[in-house]
Design a protein around this motif. Structure first.
Motif, PDB file in Angstrom:
ATOM      1  N   ARG A 164      25.894   9.657 -49.925  1.00  0.00           N
ATOM      2  CA  ARG A 164      24.939   8.657 -50.417  1.00  0.00           C
ATOM      3  C   ARG A 164      25.388   8.198 -51.803  1.00  0.00           C
ATOM      4  O   ARG A 164      25.075   8.814 -52.810  1.00  0.00           O
ATOM      5  CB  ARG A 164      23.531   9.248 -50.476  1.00  0.00           C
ATOM      6  CG  ARG A 164      22.443   8.190 -50.572  1.00  0.00           C
ATOM      7  CD  ARG A 164      21.042   8.799 -50.488  1.00  0.00           C
ATOM      8  NE  ARG A 164      20.022   7.775 -50.318  1.00  0.00           N
ATOM      9  CZ  ARG A 164      19.556   7.017 -51.310  1.00  0.00           C
ATOM     10  NH1 ARG A 164      20.026   7.202 -52.527  1.00  0.00           N
ATOM     11  NH2 ARG A 164      18.636   6.100 -51.079  1.00  0.00           N
ATOM     12  N   THR A 165      26.128   7.104 -51.838  1.00  0.00           N
ATOM     13  CA  THR A 165      26.701   6.606 -53.082  1.00  0.00           C
ATOM     14  C   THR A 165      26.001   5.309 -53.459  1.00  0.00           C
ATOM     15  O   THR A 165      26.126   4.306 -52.752  1.00  0.00           O
ATOM     16  CB  THR A 165      28.217   6.370 -52.928  1.00  0.00           C
ATOM     17  OG1 THR A 165      28.847   7.592 -52.541  1.00  0.00           O
ATOM     18  CG2 THR A 165      28.823   5.876 -54.223  1.00  0.00           C
ATOM     19  N   VAL A 220      16.481   0.658 -43.965  1.00  0.00           N
ATOM     20  CA  VAL A 220      15.878   1.469 -45.021  1.00  0.00           C
ATOM     21  C   VAL A 220      16.846   2.458 -45.657  1.00  0.00           C
ATOM     22  O   VAL A 220      16.602   2.946 -46.762  1.00  0.00           O
ATOM     23  CB  VAL A 220      14.641   2.219 -44.481  1.00  0.00           C
ATOM     24  CG1 VAL A 220      13.573   1.226 -44.063  1.00  0.00           C
ATOM     25  CG2 VAL A 220      15.017   3.121 -43.306  1.00  0.00           C
ATOM     26  N   ASP A 221      17.929   2.768 -44.978  1.00  0.00           N
ATOM     27  CA  ASP A 221      18.870   3.721 -45.568  1.00  0.00           C
ATOM     28  C   ASP A 221      20.240   3.526 -44.941  1.00  0.00           C
ATOM     29  O   ASP A 221      20.371   2.964 -43.836  1.00  0.00           O
ATOM     30  CB  ASP A 221      18.403   5.163 -45.350  1.00  0.00           C
ATOM     31  CG  ASP A 221      19.037   6.131 -46.352  1.00  0.00           C
ATOM     32  OD1 ASP A 221      19.730   5.655 -47.271  1.00  0.00           O
ATOM     33  OD2 ASP A 221      18.845   7.343 -46.207  1.00  0.00           O
ATOM     34  N   TYR A 222      21.248   3.970 -45.635  1.00  0.00           N
ATOM     35  CA  TYR A 222      22.618   3.926 -45.128  1.00  0.00           C
ATOM     36  C   TYR A 222      23.412   4.998 -45.852  1.00  0.00           C
ATOM     37  O   TYR A 222      22.981   5.525 -46.876  1.00  0.00           O
ATOM     38  CB  TYR A 222      23.241   2.543 -45.332  1.00  0.00           C
ATOM     39  CG  TYR A 222      23.287   2.070 -46.762  1.00  0.00           C
ATOM     40  CD1 TYR A 222      24.434   2.247 -47.538  1.00  0.00           C
ATOM     41  CD2 TYR A 222      22.193   1.435 -47.345  1.00  0.00           C
ATOM     42  CE1 TYR A 222      24.492   1.810 -48.851  1.00  0.00           C
ATOM     43  CE2 TYR A 222      22.233   0.992 -48.665  1.00  0.00           C
ATOM     44  CZ  TYR A 222      23.377   1.178 -49.403  1.00  0.00           C
ATOM     45  OH  TYR A 222      23.430   0.743 -50.704  1.00  0.00           O
ATOM     46  N   ARG A 223      24.575   5.334 -45.302  1.00  0.00           N
ATOM     47  CA  ARG A 223      25.381   6.394 -45.907  1.00  0.00           C
ATOM     48  C   ARG A 223      26.849   6.010 -45.872  1.00  0.00           C
ATOM     49  O   ARG A 223      27.277   5.152 -45.097  1.00  0.00           O
ATOM     50  CB  ARG A 223      25.171   7.721 -45.171  1.00  0.00           C
ATOM     51  CG  ARG A 223      25.604   7.708 -43.720  1.00  0.00           C
ATOM     52  CD  ARG A 223      25.378   9.045 -43.045  1.00  0.00           C
ATOM     53  NE  ARG A 223      25.765   9.021 -41.641  1.00  0.00           N
ATOM     54  CZ  ARG A 223      27.008   9.183 -41.197  1.00  0.00           C
ATOM     55  NH1 ARG A 223      27.999   9.380 -42.070  1.00  0.00           N
ATOM     56  NH2 ARG A 223      27.286   9.147 -39.914  1.00  0.00           N
ATOM     57  N   ARG A 224      27.593   6.661 -46.729  1.00  0.00           N
ATOM     58  CA  ARG A 224      29.028   6.420 -46.816  1.00  0.00           C
ATOM     59  C   ARG A 224      29.745   7.203 -45.719  1.00  0.00           C
ATOM     60  O   ARG A 224      29.629   8.417 -45.636  1.00  0.00           O
ATOM     61  CB  ARG A 224      29.536   6.846 -48.200  1.00  0.00           C
ATOM     62  CG  ARG A 224      31.020   6.615 -48.464  1.00  0.00           C
ATOM     63  CD  ARG A 224      31.379   5.153 -48.512  1.00  0.00           C
ATOM     64  NE  ARG A 224      30.556   4.378 -49.410  1.00  0.00           N
ATOM     65  CZ  ARG A 224      30.824   4.202 -50.710  1.00  0.00           C
ATOM     66  NH1 ARG A 224      31.900   4.754 -51.249  1.00  0.00           N
ATOM     67  NH2 ARG A 224      30.029   3.451 -51.454  1.00  0.00           N
ATOM     68  N   LYS A 225      30.470   6.501 -44.888  1.00  0.00           N
ATOM     69  CA  LYS A 225      31.253   7.147 -43.843  1.00  0.00           C
ATOM     70  C   LYS A 225      32.642   7.500 -44.347  1.00  0.00           C
ATOM     71  O   LYS A 225      33.183   8.573 -44.034  1.00  0.00           O
ATOM     72  CB  LYS A 225      31.372   6.234 -42.620  1.00  0.00           C
ATOM     73  CG  LYS A 225      32.225   6.818 -41.501  1.00  0.00           C
ATOM     74  CD  LYS A 225      32.381   5.835 -40.352  1.00  0.00           C
ATOM     75  CE  LYS A 225      33.287   6.397 -39.257  1.00  0.00           C
ATOM     76  NZ  LYS A 225      33.488   5.433 -38.154  1.00  0.00           N
ATOM     77  N   LYS A 282      32.563  14.169 -53.761  1.00  0.00           N
ATOM     78  CA  LYS A 282      31.564  15.136 -53.343  1.00  0.00           C
ATOM     79  C   LYS A 282      31.738  15.431 -51.855  1.00  0.00           C
ATOM     80  O   LYS A 282      31.982  14.526 -51.072  1.00  0.00           O
ATOM     81  CB  LYS A 282      30.147  14.595 -53.592  1.00  0.00           C
ATOM     82  CG  LYS A 282      29.786  14.454 -55.057  1.00  0.00           C
ATOM     83  CD  LYS A 282      29.448  15.795 -55.655  1.00  0.00           C
ATOM     84  CE  LYS A 282      28.846  15.637 -57.043  1.00  0.00           C
ATOM     85  NZ  LYS A 282      28.461  16.928 -57.631  1.00  0.00           N
ATOM     86  N   PRO A 283      31.558  16.713 -51.431  1.00  0.00           N
ATOM     87  CA  PRO A 283      31.656  17.019 -50.006  1.00  0.00           C
ATOM     88  C   PRO A 283      30.463  16.475 -49.249  1.00  0.00           C
ATOM     89  O   PRO A 283      29.406  16.217 -49.813  1.00  0.00           O
ATOM     90  CB  PRO A 283      31.676  18.550 -49.990  1.00  0.00           C
ATOM     91  CG  PRO A 283      30.979  18.948 -51.262  1.00  0.00           C
ATOM     92  CD  PRO A 283      31.307  17.877 -52.265  1.00  0.00           C
TER      93      PRO A 283
END
Length: 260
Positions: free
Chosen positions: A106-107, A197-202, A259-260
């Motif tokens: 989550r960046t 509403v949300d997303y993450r770094r793949k 970050k892991p």
């Protein structure tokens, strides 16, 4: 490289041994070196904290009783030592420590900058609906030629440019995202308005090169400076590709932390 020429006659007044401002003329130490040492001491002591703007050359020249060439030479020494940085159109500032920039699932630029105690700002530079190139299509799981929305941005911390770049989104899913981003300055809020509403770094890929002309202009850096180039793929909570982006960060203004 500034030469250490303590016998430069242009940097000396009469050999009287008298003080002029904060300088001691006739000491055998070049005036530009004394100015650099005085300003460095003020920075190290905290009298001029990180992010503080230095007086303009004319003011420093008046303070020390020297010409602007001598002041410019002193500032060049401080720049080489990494103590100050000149930003075209803004002035010379005491250099901030590199922004600690963790990269993980989550960046978020705004959250990262705020966590560093600095004020974030995202600037909308422009947008365009275009046909997906092979690279964009591959990253977003599209066919070449599918419509995508490209948004060009730059990001600052306390008014100092940190990065600039472009992001590509599936147009059918993110119509008007550019208009919302331009109004809010936050990609997270803009996506939330569209129901994402949300997303993450793949994935993040990191490279480096010399900044090009456009990057030098946007990031206010001189020729020859390096940028770190980050390519990223973000997915929604279902794992569907949401955006592919490429950003250029000023190499000595940011410290990337994986970050892991």
């Amino acid at each position: 490289m500034v030469q250490d020429d303590s016998l430069d006659v242009a940097d000396h007044g009469p050999m009287t041994g008298e003080r002029d401002g904060d300088l001691r003329r006739g000491s055998g130490v070049a005036l530009w070196k004394q100015i650099a040492e005085t300003l460095e001491a003020e920075i190290v002591s905290g009298a001029r904290p990180a992010g503080a703007r230095l007086p303009v050359e004319a003011e420093l020249a008046e303070r020390f009783g020297v010409n602007r060439h001598t002041v410019r030479r002193a500032l060049g020494v401080l720049t080489e030592r990494g103590l100050v940085e000149a930003t075209p159109g803004r002035g010379t500032f005491v250099k901030e420590p590199p922004l600690r920039y963790p990269i993980g699932p989550r960046t978020r630029f705004s959250e990262i900058v705020l966590a560093n105690g600095r004020e974030p700002h995202g600037r909308f530079l422009g947008s365009q609906v275009e046909a997906a190139t092979p690279d964009v299509a591959r990253e977003l799981g599209l066919s070449v030629g599918d419509r995508v929305l490209r948004i060009d941005t730059m990001h600052e911390a306390d008014g100092v440019p940190m990065s600039c770049g472009s992001s590509w989104f599936v147009h059918s899913r993110c119509q008007d995202l550019d208009l919302i981003y331009a109004a809010t300055g936050s990609l997270t809020r803009a996506l939330s308005t569209l129901g994402i509403v949300d997303y993450r770094r793949k994935e993040t890929r990191i490279g480096a090169r010399i900044a090009d002309e456009r990057e030098r202009m946007l990031l206010a850096i001189p020729a020859g400076r390096s940028v770190m180039v980050l390519e990223r793929v973000d997915v929604d909570i279902a794992g569907v590709p949401l955006q592919w982006g490429r950003s250029s960060f000023v190499a000595d203004r940011v410290q990337l932390i994986i970050k892991p």
